[in-house]
Structures are given as structure tokens and as C-alpha cells.
Design a protein around this motif. Structure first.
Motif, PDB file in Angstrom:
ATOM      1  N   PRO A 103      31.190  50.886  42.806  1.00 37.86           N
ATOM      2  CA  PRO A 103      30.187  50.966  41.732  1.00 37.86           C
ATOM      3  C   PRO A 103      30.065  49.688  40.910  1.00 37.86           C
ATOM      4  O   PRO A 103      28.999  49.385  40.374  1.00 37.86           O
ATOM      5  CB  PRO A 103      30.704  52.117  40.873  1.00 37.86           C
ATOM      6  N   VAL A 104      31.142  48.919  40.810  1.00 34.71           N
ATOM      7  CA  VAL A 104      31.096  47.736  39.954  1.00 34.71           C
ATOM      8  C   VAL A 104      30.579  46.499  40.700  1.00 34.71           C
ATOM      9  O   VAL A 104      30.274  45.490  40.076  1.00 34.71           O
ATOM     10  CB  VAL A 104      32.504  47.481  39.361  1.00 34.71           C
ATOM     11  N   LEU A 105      30.471  46.588  42.019  1.00 35.58           N
ATOM     12  CA  LEU A 105      30.096  45.405  42.796  1.00 35.58           C
ATOM     13  C   LEU A 105      28.611  45.426  43.137  1.00 35.58           C
ATOM     14  O   LEU A 105      28.155  46.300  43.862  1.00 35.58           O
ATOM     15  CB  LEU A 105      30.902  45.360  44.106  1.00 35.58           C
ATOM     16  N   PRO A 106      27.842  44.461  42.624  1.00 35.04           N
ATOM     17  CA  PRO A 106      26.442  44.386  43.022  1.00 35.04           C
ATOM     18  C   PRO A 106      26.291  43.931  44.473  1.00 35.04           C
ATOM     19  O   PRO A 106      25.281  44.197  45.113  1.00 35.04           O
ATOM     20  CB  PRO A 106      25.844  43.338  42.087  1.00 35.04           C
ATOM     21  N   GLU A 107      27.294  43.220  44.972  1.00 35.74           N
ATOM     22  CA  GLU A 107      27.237  42.709  46.347  1.00 35.74           C
ATOM     23  C   GLU A 107      28.584  42.966  47.024  1.00 35.74           C
ATOM     24  O   GLU A 107      29.601  43.112  46.358  1.00 35.74           O
ATOM     25  CB  GLU A 107      26.950  41.210  46.329  1.00 35.74           C
ATOM     26  N   PRO A 108      28.595  42.963  48.351  1.00 39.80           N
ATOM     27  CA  PRO A 108      29.821  43.398  49.025  1.00 39.80           C
ATOM     28  C   PRO A 108      30.907  42.325  49.156  1.00 39.80           C
ATOM     29  O   PRO A 108      30.658  41.220  49.624  1.00 39.80           O
ATOM     30  CB  PRO A 108      29.319  43.799  50.418  1.00 39.80           C
ATOM     31  N   ILE A 109      32.075  42.676  48.700  1.00 37.47           N
ATOM     32  CA  ILE A 109      33.283  41.876  48.963  1.00 37.47           C
ATOM     33  C   ILE A 109      34.408  42.896  49.099  1.00 37.47           C
ATOM     34  O   ILE A 109      34.376  43.961  48.459  1.00 37.47           O
ATOM     35  CB  ILE A 109      33.555  40.849  47.837  1.00 37.47           C
ATOM     36  N   HIS A 110      35.358  42.573  49.946  1.00 36.33           N
ATOM     37  CA  HIS A 110      36.453  43.510  50.162  1.00 36.33           C
ATOM     38  C   HIS A 110      37.764  42.855  49.748  1.00 36.33           C
ATOM     39  O   HIS A 110      37.998  41.679  50.031  1.00 36.33           O
ATOM     40  CB  HIS A 110      36.524  43.898  51.649  1.00 36.33           C
ATOM     41  N   LEU A 111      38.602  43.625  49.069  1.00 34.46           N
ATOM     42  CA  LEU A 111      39.943  43.141  48.718  1.00 34.46           C
ATOM     43  C   LEU A 111      40.953  44.187  49.166  1.00 34.46           C
ATOM     44  O   LEU A 111      40.765  45.386  48.901  1.00 34.46           O
ATOM     45  CB  LEU A 111      40.075  42.937  47.206  1.00 34.46           C
ATOM     46  N   ASP A 112      42.004  43.724  49.828  1.00 32.46           N
ATOM     47  CA  ASP A 112      43.134  44.611  50.062  1.00 32.46           C
ATOM     48  C   ASP A 112      44.091  44.396  48.904  1.00 32.46           C
ATOM     49  O   ASP A 112      44.666  43.300  48.765  1.00 32.46           O
ATOM     50  CB  ASP A 112      43.818  44.269  51.397  1.00 32.46           C
ATOM     51  N   LEU A 113      44.249  45.392  48.068  1.00 34.43           N
ATOM     52  CA  LEU A 113      45.110  45.267  46.893  1.00 34.43           C
ATOM     53  C   LEU A 113      46.490  45.839  47.222  1.00 34.43           C
ATOM     54  O   LEU A 113      46.610  47.022  47.555  1.00 34.43           O
ATOM     55  CB  LEU A 113      44.516  46.021  45.703  1.00 34.43           C
ATOM     56  N   VAL A 114      47.503  44.972  47.151  1.00 34.13           N
ATOM     57  CA  VAL A 114      48.871  45.442  47.380  1.00 34.13           C
ATOM     58  C   VAL A 114      49.436  45.818  46.021  1.00 34.13           C
ATOM     59  O   VAL A 114      49.505  44.979  45.114  1.00 34.13           O
ATOM     60  CB  VAL A 114      49.722  44.341  48.040  1.00 34.13           C
ATOM     61  N   LEU A 115      49.810  47.076  45.868  1.00 35.43           N
ATOM     62  CA  LEU A 115      50.247  47.586  44.567  1.00 35.43           C
ATOM     63  C   LEU A 115      51.713  47.971  44.576  1.00 35.43           C
ATOM     64  O   LEU A 115      52.242  48.441  45.578  1.00 35.43           O
ATOM     65  CB  LEU A 115      49.448  48.838  44.176  1.00 35.43           C
ATOM     66  N   GLU A 116      52.355  47.776  43.414  1.00 34.92           N
ATOM     67  CA  GLU A 116      53.650  48.402  43.130  1.00 34.92           C
ATOM     68  C   GLU A 116      53.391  49.305  41.939  1.00 34.92           C
ATOM     69  O   GLU A 116      53.108  48.809  40.849  1.00 34.92           O
ATOM     70  CB  GLU A 116      54.702  47.352  42.793  1.00 34.92           C
ATOM     71  N   ASP A 117      53.459  50.572  42.142  1.00 37.51           N
ATOM     72  CA  ASP A 117      52.991  51.546  41.136  1.00 37.51           C
ATOM     73  C   ASP A 117      51.540  51.211  40.791  1.00 37.51           C
ATOM     74  O   ASP A 117      50.711  51.149  41.655  1.00 37.51           O
ATOM     75  CB  ASP A 117      53.910  51.550  39.911  1.00 37.51           C
ATOM     76  N   GLU A 118      51.262  50.902  39.508  1.00 41.32           N
ATOM     77  CA  GLU A 118      49.876  50.630  39.119  1.00 41.32           C
ATOM     78  C   GLU A 118      49.587  49.126  39.051  1.00 41.32           C
ATOM     79  O   GLU A 118      48.503  48.721  38.664  1.00 41.32           O
ATOM     80  CB  GLU A 118      49.585  51.254  37.744  1.00 41.32           C
ATOM     81  N   LYS A 119      50.578  48.295  39.350  1.00 34.87           N
ATOM     82  CA  LYS A 119      50.412  46.843  39.216  1.00 34.87           C
ATOM     83  C   LYS A 119      50.019  46.208  40.551  1.00 34.87           C
ATOM     84  O   LYS A 119      50.630  46.503  41.583  1.00 34.87           O
ATOM     85  CB  LYS A 119      51.726  46.186  38.754  1.00 34.87           C
ATOM     86  N   VAL A 120      49.064  45.301  40.496  1.00 34.53           N
ATOM     87  CA  VAL A 120      48.671  44.567  41.698  1.00 34.53           C
ATOM     88  C   VAL A 120      49.668  43.417  41.891  1.00 34.53           C
ATOM     89  O   VAL A 120      49.912  42.651  40.961  1.00 34.53           O
ATOM     90  CB  VAL A 120      47.242  43.992  41.533  1.00 34.53           C
ATOM     91  N   VAL A 121      50.246  43.332  43.068  1.00 30.63           N
ATOM     92  CA  VAL A 121      51.159  42.212  43.320  1.00 30.63           C
ATOM     93  C   VAL A 121      50.502  41.157  44.214  1.00 30.63           C
ATOM     94  O   VAL A 121      50.887  40.001  44.217  1.00 30.63           O
ATOM     95  CB  VAL A 121      52.499  42.662  43.953  1.00 30.63           C
ATOM     96  N   GLU A 122      49.498  41.563  44.963  1.00 30.61           N
ATOM     97  CA  GLU A 122      48.805  40.605  45.824  1.00 30.61           C
ATOM     98  C   GLU A 122      47.411  41.137  46.146  1.00 30.61           C
ATOM     99  O   GLU A 122      47.213  42.358  46.215  1.00 30.61           O
ATOM    100  CB  GLU A 122      49.589  40.392  47.131  1.00 30.61           C
ATOM    101  N   ALA A 123      46.473  40.229  46.313  1.00 31.21           N
ATOM    102  CA  ALA A 123      45.122  40.638  46.720  1.00 31.21           C
ATOM    103  C   ALA A 123      44.692  39.745  47.880  1.00 31.21           C
ATOM    104  O   ALA A 123      44.810  38.523  47.806  1.00 31.21           O
ATOM    105  CB  ALA A 123      44.156  40.496  45.557  1.00 31.21           C
ATOM    106  N   ILE A 124      44.231  40.366  48.955  1.00 27.34           N
ATOM    107  CA  ILE A 124      43.796  39.612  50.142  1.00 27.34           C
ATOM    108  C   ILE A 124      42.292  39.829  50.311  1.00 27.34           C
ATOM    109  O   ILE A 124      41.838  40.969  50.449  1.00 27.34           O
ATOM    110  CB  ILE A 124      44.550  40.085  51.403  1.00 27.34           C
ATOM    111  N   PRO A 125      41.512  38.733  50.247  1.00 24.44           N
ATOM    112  CA  PRO A 125      40.055  38.902  50.266  1.00 24.44           C
ATOM    113  C   PRO A 125      39.489  38.960  51.687  1.00 24.44           C
ATOM    114  O   PRO A 125      40.053  38.395  52.616  1.00 24.44           O
ATOM    115  CB  PRO A 125      39.571  37.623  49.577  1.00 24.44           C
ATOM    116  N   GLN A 126      38.397  39.642  51.830  1.00 23.95           N
ATOM    117  CA  GLN A 126      37.595  39.569  53.067  1.00 23.95           C
ATOM    118  C   GLN A 126      36.136  39.488  52.655  1.00 23.95           C
ATOM    119  O   GLN A 126      35.672  40.327  51.876  1.00 23.95           O
ATOM    120  CB  GLN A 126      37.810  40.805  53.930  1.00 23.95           C
ATOM    121  N   ILE A 127      35.469  38.478  53.158  1.00 22.08           N
ATOM    122  CA  ILE A 127      34.039  38.353  52.858  1.00 22.08           C
ATOM    123  C   ILE A 127      33.292  38.426  54.192  1.00 22.08           C
ATOM    124  O   ILE A 127      33.860  38.815  55.194  1.00 22.08           O
ATOM    125  CB  ILE A 127      33.731  37.044  52.094  1.00 22.08           C
ATOM    126  N   GLY A 128      32.042  38.083  54.198  1.00 18.63           N
ATOM    127  CA  GLY A 128      31.324  38.005  55.461  1.00 18.63           C
ATOM    128  C   GLY A 128      30.380  39.146  55.731  1.00 18.63           C
ATOM    129  O   GLY A 128      29.835  39.264  56.823  1.00 18.63           O
TER     130      GLY A 128
END
Lengths: 359, 116
Positions: free
Chosen positions: A14-39
Motif C-alpha cells: 500500500p505504501v509503494l507507488p511503484e514496485p520494489i522488493h525487499l527481503d527483510l531479515v528480522l530478529e523479533d521486530e528489528k530489521v537486521v538486513e535488507a536485500i533489494p530486488q528491482i527490475g
């Protein structure tokens, strides 16, 4: 250490006007790493130089993005003009600056609206976009288009703005100035907005430099970098200083964009005072033979247009490095250690334009 | 805008030249690629609006070292060039293996492939 979970974010959200993908690696509620995918929206627009001649390509460049469309056309034309030694008439340069700064106002108002929407502040979103409509009305009156203008051309601009319309633009902007001031007080002072932005997604000056951040992202972290200070178009005649804050958080990035709206209004008023009479476009003959890197300041930051010609009407290469592409590494850094609930707002604070990024 | 500073180097020199620029406080602005009798890579750097470009001309089959060990965020530019042009770039810090963009055509910007 909590158990790690990978949450896919996007490409549709809902917040993205255009498509981008992120794999969010979480520990509990905290993001420890984000890996992007575009294209998801790669269109290969740079490849079209093989099918369209360099004059036609101006209209392709404008279609890289619907928000910075004028500046895409302008940056491309500036590169071709530099290769061919074409001097744009002063009036043409001032008109380009007026349209470029109007684009900045409408882009930042659009961003403020999207951000308010992401907070769940619907009425604020609607007021931002209501004001933005007034800028689009100016575009329509002066160029005939609200999104794609087709007014910038190699050698200058294809349309003039008469003195009466310039005065009307100033009157509209003066009225908007007051309304935007009232509106932005909510962004700057409302406790619910501040609770979502102050101290959230901090990007230090050192990190911003290390990761090559540009535009409001960099300036909100204390980096005084603004390509307009290099004096392209009519900026060399205008008085302004880059807007810089040092907090480096989401609130700071909002402050920079809000201040840049008022700065853009002031720059347009200066342009209207200083604009000389004369032609708006220079006629030329021949084809570009050589190469040039042009750098501009779009609403989202520094953009590069590399054009290489070979003496024929078809170019060897057009390359565009857009500000969102440059800000993705900084976004990934900001996402580290943030709460999952803050991810949508943090993605928005880079003002992502995926159409530009993927071209 | 300022003068265009384009300096030609060989593919073997890229790491040393990049380290020098990083040490001098330059920011990596972009990496661009053009088909020009092979591949023509342009590494663009900036420091206080001083804009420098390192230019490398190489064959399609030549391998070049990634500079992502020096500027980590170069991985995005390098993945883009590898995927669109088929440039052979070694040791990219985050290698998407031609999956950065979702292309239906392999290396669409590669002119050598089109000539064949």
C-alpha cells in the motif's frame, strides 16, 4: 539473539507507488538486513537510442519518469547542446529554470502527500495534493501538458511564457506560499508525525558520504551538495544556498524538502524578475559528435546524463544515473536496526522513483 | 558546467586508481558502459564538484575486477553493467548473477551478440 525471520516486502505494498522488493531479515521486530530486488519496470529506454534519432530522443528522455519529466528532457538536451556547442538563449534558460523549479514544488508536494498517507493522515495527504494541482494547472496553461510537457528541445524551449502569465504564476505561488506554510506546520509540529519521524532512520554524515547519498537524503545528513550551485540554466543569476540540516533522520529529510518548496517559490520569483526578452530557442544544424556528462539537481537529487554521439543522427549511447539508484545503498543502511513498522516510512523518505531507477 | 575530465587507464589499473581517489575523499558517482569496439567503461567520481572519469576500453571477453571492495555500493552499478552488457566483472560484493533486472532477453545492450 532472537530467531531470524525473512519477511518479503513488496513489490506491491500500500505504501509503494511503484514496485520494489525487499527481503527483510528480522530478529523479533528489528530489521537486521535488507536485500533489494528491482527490475519489475525495466523498459530499456536507453536502448531506444538505436531506434530514435537524437532529436526524437528528447521525448523518450521525458518519459523516463512522470514526476521529473521536464528535468529528464532538460538534462538530455543540455548534454547534446554541450557536445554540439549550442548556446541556449538566456530567456530559454530562465524558462527552463522556472519549469524545473515548478517540477520541484510539485514533486515535493506529491512526496509530502504520500508520506502523510503512509502515516494514515488522509486529510493532510489530500491537502498536499490539492495544492499540487495548482502547479499542474500552471504546467497545463504554459505547456499544454500536466505530466509530460514536450516543451524542452535541443537548443532551448519550444514555448514562451508571456509577461501576463508570468505575473499570474507569481500570484498563484504567493497564494500557495501561505497555504503551504500552514500545511507544513502540521508536518513540522504535529506530535503524531514527529513520533514517526524524529530520530527514525538516522543516516550520519559519514555514512551518507560513504554510501554516495545524493539530494535531500545527503543534505538532511549535513552534506552541502546541490548541483544547482554549479550555475547551469539560469541558476548562476539566482541567489540561493543549499538547504542543509544535520539530524539525518526522517524528520530532517522532511524539513529539507519542505524548505526546498519555499526556496523553489523564491527562485521562480527571482526568475520572473530577471528574465530577459529575446528568443527561446537556437536553431542548429548537424549531428552530435563527441561525449558529455551533464549533472543536474532533480527533486530527488543529483542526476547524470551521459550522451555519446558519433556524427550521425543516431547516438552511440545515452546513460542516465538517477538519484534513487544512488540512494538505494543509503536506504539499506537506514533500514538496519529499524522497527518493522517503520520500514514503509523509511522507504518513502528516500522519495523512491522506480521508473527512473530502472528506465 | 565544468570541464570534462576523462582519463584513460587500463583494466589492470582500476583498483589502484580507485583506491587513490577514495583516499583523496572522492565519491563514486556512477559507472557507465558503452559499446565501442568492445566495451567502454566510465567510472565517475566527485569531490566538491570536481568531476573525474576513469575510462577503460576492453574486449567483451576481458575480465575486470569489481571495485565493490573499495566502494561497497558499486555492486549495483556493476550488476547492472554485467546484466545489460555482458561485461565480465569479478568479485562483486553482492552478485545478483544477472537477476538485478527481470529481463526476457539476455544481455540486451551487448552489440557483439547482435552482430553475431
Amino acid at each position: 539473539m532472537g530467531e531470524r525471520t525473512v519477511i518479503p516486502f513488496g513489490p506491491h505494498h500500500p505504501v509503494l507507488p511503484e514496485p520494489i522488493h525487499l527481503d527483510l531479515v528480522l530478529e523479533d521486530e528489528k530489521v537486521v538486513e535488507a536485500i533489494p530486488q528491482i527490475g519489475y519496470v525495466h523498459r530499456g529506454l536507453e536502448k531506444l537510442v538505436e531506434k530514435r534519432d537524437f532529436k526524437q530522443y528528447t521525448y523518450i528522455a521525458e518519459r523516463i519518469c512522470g514526476i521529473c519529466s521536464f528535468m529528464h528532457g532538460m538534462g538530455y538536451c543540455m548534454s547534446v547542446e554541450s557536445i554540439m556547442g549550442i548556446e541556449v538563449p538566456e530567456r530559454g534558460k530562465f524558462l527552463r529554470t522556472i519549469w524545473a523549479e515548478l517540477s520541484r514544488i510539485h514533486s515535493h508536494l506529491l512526496w509530502l502527500g504520500l508520506t502523510a498517507d503512509a502515516f494514515g493522515f488522509e486529510s493532510l495527504f489530500m491537502h498536499c495534493w490539492r495544492l499540487r494541482e495548482k502547479v499542474l494547472d500552471i504546467f497545463e496553461e504554459t505547456t499544454g501538458g500536466r505530466v509530460i510537457f514536450s516543451v524542452c528541445d535541443v537548443g532551448g524551449v519550444r514555448k514562451d511564457i508571456d509577461a501576463e502569465t508570468l505575473k499570474k504564476i507569481v500570484d498563484v505561488l504567493t497564494g500557495m506560499d501561505k497555504e503551504i506554510h500552514e500545511l507544513t506546520q502540521v508536518f513540522l509540529n504535529d506530535s503524531t508525525v514527529k513520533s514517526r519521524t524524529v530520530g527514525v532512520g538516522v543516516l550520519s554524515k559519514e555514512k551518507a558520504q560513504e554510501l554516495g547519498a545524493v539530494g535531500p537524503m545527503a543534505r538532511a545528513s549535513g552534506i552541502k551538495m546541490d548541483m544547482r550551485t554549479q550555475g547551469y540554466a539560469a541558476y548562476k543569476h539566482l541567489k540561493f544556498e543549499p538547504i542543509v540540516t544535520t539530524e539525518g533522520d526522517s524528520y530532517g529529510r522532511m524539513v529539507v524538502r519542505i524548505e526546498e518548496i519555499f526556496q523553489a517559490i523564491d527562485l521562480i520569483k527571482q526568475c520572473v524578475e530577471l528574465i530577459p526578452e529575446g528568443d527561446v530557442i537556437t536553431k542548429f544544424k548537424g549531428n552530435p559528435d563527441g561525449e558529455y556528462f551533464t549533472r543536474l539537481e532533480q527533486p530527488r537529487g543529483e542526476v547524470i546524463y551521459y550522451v555519446k554521439g558519433n556524427g550521425t543522427s543516431f547516438l552511440d549511447r545515452v546513460r542516465v544515473r538517477t538519484p534513487t539508484f544512488a540512494n538505494i545503498p543509503a536506504l539499506l543502511e537506514m533500514l538496519k536496526n529499524c522497527d518493522l513498522a517503520d520500514v514503509p516510512i523509511l522507504i518513502l523518505t528516500i522519495d523512491p522513483c522506480i521508473s527512473c531507477t530502472e528506465r | 558546467m565544468g570541464e570534462q575530465n576523462i582519463r584513460k587507464i587500463s583494466s589492470d589499473e582500476i583498483l589502484a586508481e580507485t583506491i587513490n581517489l577514495k583516499s583523496a575523499g572522492y565519491r563514486l558517482v556512477a559507472i557507465s558502459c558503452t559499446n565501442k569496439d568492445g566495451l567502454e567503461l566510465s567510472y565517475s567520481f566527485d569531490k566538491d564538484y570536481d568531476f573525474i572519469n576513469l575510462r577503460i576500453n576492453m574486449d567483451y571477453d576481458t575480465e575486470i575486477e569489481s571495485i565493490s571492495c573499495i566502494y561497497h555500493y558499486a555492486f549495483l552499478y556493476e550488476n547492472e553493467i554485467a546484466e545489460l552488457f555482458g561485461a565480465k566483472i569479478k568479485n562483486i560484493a553482492v552478485d545478483f548473477k544477472d537477476k538485478l533486472y527481470r529481463l526476457s532477453v539476455e544481455t540486451p545492450f551487448n552489440m557483439k551478440k547482435e552482430e553475431e
